[in-house]
Design a protein around this motif. Structure first.
Motif, short mmCIF file in Angstrom:
data_model
loop_
_atom_site.label_atom_id
_atom_site.label_comp_id
_atom_site.label_asym_id
_atom_site.label_seq_id
_atom_site.Cartn_x
_atom_site.Cartn_y
_atom_site.Cartn_z
N PHE A 48 0.81 -1.11 -0.14
CA PHE A 48 -0.33 0.29 -0.03
C PHE A 48 0.92 0.61 0.01
N ARG A 49 0.61 2.32 -0.75
CA ARG A 49 1.30 3.13 -1.12
C ARG A 49 0.59 4.75 -0.07
N MET A 50 1.75 5.54 -0.07
CA MET A 50 1.31 7.06 1.15
C MET A 50 1.71 7.66 0.48
N ASN B 162 4.67 1.06 1.14
CA ASN B 162 4.46 0.17 2.34
C ASN B 162 4.53 -1.84 2.11
N LYS B 163 4.46 -2.60 2.62
CA LYS B 163 4.59 -3.84 2.80
C LYS B 163 4.32 -4.58 3.79
N TRP C 12 4.32 -3.20 8.47
CA TRP C 12 4.96 -3.18 6.94
C TRP C 12 5.86 -2.34 7.10
N LEU C 13 7.09 -2.90 6.05
CA LEU C 13 8.12 -2.66 5.66
C LEU C 13 7.78 -1.12 5.02
N THR C 14 8.51 0.36 4.78
CA THR C 14 8.60 1.47 3.97
C THR C 14 9.71 1.59 3.44
N GLU D 172 11.65 -1.25 -3.92
CA GLU D 172 12.80 -1.01 -2.36
C GLU D 172 13.02 -0.86 -1.23
N PHE D 173 13.24 -1.48 -0.37
CA PHE D 173 13.16 -1.61 1.37
C PHE D 173 14.59 -0.83 1.03
#
Length: 158
Positions: A54-56, A72-73, A85-87, A97-98
């Motif tokens: 999901f995106r912010m 975010n994953k 979540w990972l950002t 890419e995180f």
């Protein structure tokens, strides 16, 4: 700082399922955010599975563009006990890419109408090349406490 995460905890007078439902709704994240950086959800679907992205839309005055978007994953999803979540970012080719930092909420029911909420920001997986130009954590610990108070207000109003 030797520690590579920071946490805050708050008890809210709301059932655990209601707290989890608000956290699993990306459209609430701007209202919860304690830094003021989260602006709006780019994806509005509820968070329902590990691996979901999901995106912010964000704003930070020190970001090269000011306005930017994160991807975010979801890497933790244990309703109604934990969500995290990972950002990172989505490249022009769609590749994600995180950076090695993550957000996690742990929820502990303290009875039928009270929940202990712990918010943790963890940067232990940030590689050295990112640490050369970003300071961790990028905000003071009060921002986590602010987020939990915003969450409390939001869940109490629903």
């Amino acid at each position: 700082m030797d520690q590579e995460n920071v946490s805050a905890t708050l008890t809210v007078a709301v059932p655990v399922a209601r707290v989890f439902a608000v956290l699993a709704d990306p459209t609430t994240h701007a209202a919860i955010d304690g830094t003021g950086w989260v602006q709006e959800a780019g994806d509005r679907a509820p968070l329902t599975e590990v691996g979901q992205v999901f995106r912010m839309d964000m704003y930070h005055p020190n970001h090269p563009n000011g306005d930017y978007r994160v991807a975010n994953k979801v890497h933790v999803l244990d309703p109604p006990h934990a969500i995290g979540w990972l950002t990172g970012e989505e490249k022009d080719d769609g590749h994600l890419e995180f950076g090695g930092w993550s957000w996690r909420y742990d929820l502990a029911p303290l009875g039928p109408s009270e929940t202990e909420v712990t918010l943790t920001y963890d940067w232990s997986a940030v590689p050295p090349f990112i640490r050369e130009y970003l300071k961790f954590p990028p905000f003071g610990p009060e921002h986590l406490t602010n987020s939990l108070h915003h969450l409390s207000e939001l869940v109490s109003d629903r």
